[in-house]
Design a protein around this motif. Structure first.
Motif, PDB file in Angstrom:
ATOM      1  N   ARG A 161     -13.065  -3.832   4.482  1.00 33.46           N
ATOM      2  CA  ARG A 161     -14.402  -3.697   5.050  1.00 33.46           C
ATOM      3  C   ARG A 161     -14.330  -3.188   6.490  1.00 33.46           C
ATOM      4  NH1 ARG A 161     -17.694  -7.604   7.596  1.00 33.46           N
ATOM      5  NH2 ARG A 161     -16.209  -9.222   6.971  1.00 33.46           N
ATOM      6  N   GLY A 162     -15.174  -2.217   6.789  1.00 36.66           N
ATOM      7  CA  GLY A 162     -15.293  -1.706   8.145  1.00 36.66           C
ATOM      8  C   GLY A 162     -14.363  -0.567   8.488  1.00 36.66           C
ATOM      9  N   GLY A 163     -13.329  -0.342   7.676  1.00 35.18           N
ATOM     10  CA  GLY A 163     -12.387   0.732   7.963  1.00 35.18           C
ATOM     11  C   GLY A 163     -10.975   0.331   7.615  1.00 35.18           C
ATOM     12  N   PRO A 164     -10.023   1.233   7.768  1.00 36.20           N
ATOM     13  CA  PRO A 164      -8.618   0.927   7.450  1.00 36.20           C
ATOM     14  C   PRO A 164      -8.141  -0.320   8.180  1.00 36.20           C
ATOM     15  CG  PRO A 164      -8.901   3.268   7.895  1.00 36.20           C
ATOM     16  CD  PRO A 164     -10.196   2.610   8.254  1.00 36.20           C
ATOM     17  N   GLY A 165      -7.483  -1.200   7.453  1.00 35.43           N
ATOM     18  CA  GLY A 165      -6.988  -2.431   8.049  1.00 35.43           C
ATOM     19  C   GLY A 165      -7.994  -3.561   8.044  1.00 35.43           C
ATOM     20  N   GLY A 166      -9.227  -3.280   7.581  1.00 38.36           N
ATOM     21  CA  GLY A 166     -10.246  -4.325   7.510  1.00 38.36           C
ATOM     22  C   GLY A 166      -9.966  -5.299   6.379  1.00 38.36           C
ATOM     23  N   PRO A 167     -10.746  -6.384   6.291  1.00 35.28           N
ATOM     24  CA  PRO A 167     -10.508  -7.400   5.268  1.00 35.28           C
ATOM     25  C   PRO A 167     -10.663  -6.833   3.861  1.00 35.28           C
ATOM     26  CG  PRO A 167     -12.033  -8.196   6.956  1.00 35.28           C
ATOM     27  CD  PRO A 167     -11.870  -6.735   7.187  1.00 35.28           C
ATOM     28  N   VAL A 168      -9.633  -6.993   3.037  1.00 33.63           N
ATOM     29  CA  VAL A 168      -9.709  -6.593   1.635  1.00 33.63           C
ATOM     30  C   VAL A 168     -10.352  -7.722   0.841  1.00 33.63           C
ATOM     31  CG1 VAL A 168      -7.711  -5.081   1.809  1.00 33.63           C
ATOM     32  CG2 VAL A 168      -7.397  -7.469   1.142  1.00 33.63           C
ATOM     33  N   HIS A 216      -6.715   6.984   0.202  1.00 34.19           N
ATOM     34  CA  HIS A 216      -6.547   5.548  -0.018  1.00 34.19           C
ATOM     35  C   HIS A 216      -5.315   5.331  -0.882  1.00 34.19           C
ATOM     36  CE1 HIS A 216     -10.499   4.220   1.457  1.00 34.19           C
ATOM     37  NE2 HIS A 216     -11.051   5.192   0.764  1.00 34.19           N
ATOM     38  N   ARG A 217      -4.434   4.448  -0.466  1.00 31.55           N
ATOM     39  CA  ARG A 217      -3.311   3.996  -1.293  1.00 31.55           C
ATOM     40  C   ARG A 217      -3.376   2.478  -1.343  1.00 31.55           C
ATOM     41  NH1 ARG A 217      -1.256   8.282   1.709  1.00 31.55           N
ATOM     42  NH2 ARG A 217      -0.236   9.955   0.496  1.00 31.55           N
ATOM     43  N   CYS A 218      -3.606   1.937  -2.526  1.00 31.65           N
ATOM     44  CA  CYS A 218      -3.753   0.492  -2.675  1.00 31.65           C
ATOM     45  C   CYS A 218      -2.859  -0.024  -3.792  1.00 31.65           C
ATOM     46  CB  CYS A 218      -5.202   0.133  -2.999  1.00 31.65           C
ATOM     47  SG  CYS A 218      -6.366   0.358  -1.636  1.00 31.65           S
ATOM     48  N   GLU A 219      -2.413  -1.251  -3.623  1.00 32.89           N
ATOM     49  CA  GLU A 219      -1.684  -1.966  -4.664  1.00 32.89           C
ATOM     50  C   GLU A 219      -2.377  -3.307  -4.879  1.00 32.89           C
ATOM     51  OE1 GLU A 219       2.931  -0.982  -4.333  1.00 32.89           O
ATOM     52  OE2 GLU A 219       2.046  -1.498  -2.394  1.00 32.89           O
ATOM     53  N   GLY A 226       0.792  -1.216   0.000  1.00 32.06           N
ATOM     54  CA  GLY A 226       0.000   0.000   0.000  1.00 32.06           C
ATOM     55  C   GLY A 226       0.828   1.273   0.000  1.00 32.06           C
ATOM     56  N   VAL A 227       2.124   1.163  -0.293  1.00 35.28           N
ATOM     57  CA  VAL A 227       2.992   2.341  -0.354  1.00 35.28           C
ATOM     58  C   VAL A 227       3.057   2.813  -1.802  1.00 35.28           C
ATOM     59  CG1 VAL A 227       5.308   3.246   0.005  1.00 35.28           C
ATOM     60  CG2 VAL A 227       4.317   1.635   1.650  1.00 35.28           C
ATOM     61  N   LYS A 238      -9.789 -14.952  -4.910  1.00 38.79           N
ATOM     62  CA  LYS A 238      -8.715 -14.977  -3.922  1.00 38.79           C
ATOM     63  C   LYS A 238      -7.334 -14.969  -4.566  1.00 38.79           C
ATOM     64  CE  LYS A 238     -11.492 -17.206  -0.344  1.00 38.79           C
ATOM     65  NZ  LYS A 238     -11.618 -18.361   0.579  1.00 38.79           N
ATOM     66  N   GLU A 239      -7.271 -15.214  -5.895  1.00 38.08           N
ATOM     67  CA  GLU A 239      -5.981 -15.162  -6.576  1.00 38.08           C
ATOM     68  C   GLU A 239      -5.440 -13.742  -6.661  1.00 38.08           C
ATOM     69  OE1 GLU A 239      -8.709 -17.738  -9.283  1.00 38.08           O
ATOM     70  OE2 GLU A 239      -8.932 -16.136  -7.795  1.00 38.08           O
ATOM     71  N   ILE A 240      -6.323 -12.755  -6.524  1.00 36.08           N
ATOM     72  CA  ILE A 240      -5.915 -11.354  -6.604  1.00 36.08           C
ATOM     73  C   ILE A 240      -5.468 -10.900  -5.221  1.00 36.08           C
ATOM     74  CG2 ILE A 240      -6.698  -8.999  -7.044  1.00 36.08           C
ATOM     75  CD1 ILE A 240      -8.672 -10.149  -9.068  1.00 36.08           C
ATOM     76  N   HIS A 241      -4.267 -10.349  -5.141  1.00 43.01           N
ATOM     77  CA  HIS A 241      -3.720  -9.890  -3.862  1.00 43.01           C
ATOM     78  C   HIS A 241      -3.799  -8.372  -3.791  1.00 43.01           C
ATOM     79  CE1 HIS A 241      -2.227 -13.863  -2.683  1.00 43.01           C
ATOM     80  NE2 HIS A 241      -1.886 -14.009  -3.953  1.00 43.01           N
ATOM     81  N   ILE A 242      -4.248  -7.859  -2.643  1.00 41.30           N
ATOM     82  CA  ILE A 242      -4.472  -6.425  -2.459  1.00 41.30           C
ATOM     83  C   ILE A 242      -3.847  -5.996  -1.142  1.00 41.30           C
ATOM     84  CG2 ILE A 242      -6.212  -4.587  -2.377  1.00 41.30           C
ATOM     85  CD1 ILE A 242      -8.223  -6.717  -3.447  1.00 41.30           C
ATOM     86  N   ALA A 243      -3.207  -4.843  -1.151  1.00 45.40           N
ATOM     87  CA  ALA A 243      -2.704  -4.233   0.079  1.00 45.40           C
ATOM     88  C   ALA A 243      -3.073  -2.758   0.043  1.00 45.40           C
ATOM     89  CB  ALA A 243      -1.193  -4.394   0.192  1.00 45.40           C
ATOM     90  N   CYS A 244      -3.631  -2.242   1.159  1.00 44.25           N
ATOM     91  CA  CYS A 244      -4.119  -0.865   1.183  1.00 44.25           C
ATOM     92  C   CYS A 244      -3.743  -0.161   2.481  1.00 44.25           C
ATOM     93  CB  CYS A 244      -5.642  -0.826   1.039  1.00 44.25           C
ATOM     94  SG  CYS A 244      -6.259  -1.424  -0.544  1.00 44.25           S
ATOM     95  N   GLN A 245      -3.624   1.143   2.373  1.00 44.48           N
ATOM     96  CA  GLN A 245      -3.487   2.019   3.533  1.00 44.48           C
ATOM     97  C   GLN A 245      -4.461   3.185   3.355  1.00 44.48           C
ATOM     98  OE1 GLN A 245       0.507   3.359   4.294  1.00 44.48           O
ATOM     99  NE2 GLN A 245       1.411   1.343   4.022  1.00 44.48           N
TER     100      GLN A 245
END
Length: 260
Positions: A162-169, A197-200, A65-66, A184-191
């Motif tokens: 879901r639910g806010g920052p750090g919730g299940p992507v 929102h910063r997501c990869e 998420g950087v 589930k094959e798609i990997h996501i990381a967010c901040q």
């Protein structure tokens, strides 16, 4: 877009109402999920919305998420294509993205200024909250003038948590309808910090029905973040996009993506 038995959510632009309701569109499924080799063309008829390039990466990005570790030039996703009456300006909702690839995956870096974080959905409801939509036309040359969805057109929504920052992507695929479900094959990381929102995301080419795309391959492509500013609700209030023409049900309104 859904087969007759199931109707999917869409986020096509319709005449504005006080509370917009996404149009439901029925499309007969034709997709059999083959893994195909890409059609490589030296030239392609440009989509009216324009063209964007994806550059091959020497090494995959670290999914954390950087945003700043990406050196690829950012592209804007700022056109309001749904719910303009709910949008109060760039201080409310504005986006940009970066895109790269390697032999195995397509990579996205997404950055959205969003003054209120709301994502309460799960599964096929994640589009009713803060989220990101990927539209992808796998066989661009075969149906470059086709103004309706078919089995080589993909719609995938990414939830930043879901639910806010750090919730299940979560990543959920709506189209082709024969493949609908959580991916589930798609990997996501967010901040989410300072209203941004910063997501990869790492999306295997096989999820898009491809094996190993080569430089020069061309596809249809659109990135469209969704916004919900009403805590405790599930609704899609505003959609912005990298295509000023973007309509879900008309792939000719998406951009053309070229692999460099």
């Amino acid at each position: 877009t859904k087969p007759m038995a199931t109707l999917p959510p869409t986020i096509t632009q319709v005449p504005q109402a006080q509370t917009p309701t996404p149009e439901l569109v029925v499309v007969q499924p034709t997709f059999l999920n083959p893994l195909v080799t890409p059609t490589i063309t030296s030239t392609a008829e440009a989509r009216k919305a324009g063209l964007v390039s994806a550059f091959k990466l020497n090494q995959p990005p670290k999914l954390d998420g950087v945003w700043d570790e990406w050196t690829i030039t950012a592209n804007p996703a700022t056109w309001v294509v749904w719910g303009k009456q709910n949008w109060t300006g760039k201080e409310d909702f504005e986006g940009s993205y970066r895109i790269g690839y390697d032999d195995t995956n397509l990579y996205l870096a997404l950055k959205v200024y969003d003054d209120v974080y709301v994502q309460e959905g799960i599964g096929r409801d994640i589009y009713k909250g803060d989220s990101f939509e990927l539209l992808f036309d796998r066989e661009l040359q075969a149906d470059i003038h086709d103004q309706s969805l078919n089995g080589d057109d993909y719609q995938i929504i990414l939830s930043p948590g879901r639910g806010g920052p750090g919730g299940p992507v979560e990543a959920y695929q709506y189209h082709p309808t024969s493949l609908e479900g959580t991916r589930k094959e798609i990997h996501i990381a967010c901040q989410y910090q300072n209203k941004i929102h910063r997501c990869e995301a790492m999306i295997p080419w096989t999820v898009l029905g491809l094996l190993k795309p080569e430089r020069g391959s061309t596809y249809g492509f659109a990135i469209s973040p969704s916004d919900n500013d009403e805590p405790g609700t599930m609704q899609q209030q505003t959609v912005i996009s990298n295509s000023y023409l973007r309509r879900l049900t008309d792939p000719t309104t998406w951009l053309q993506l070229v692999l460099k």
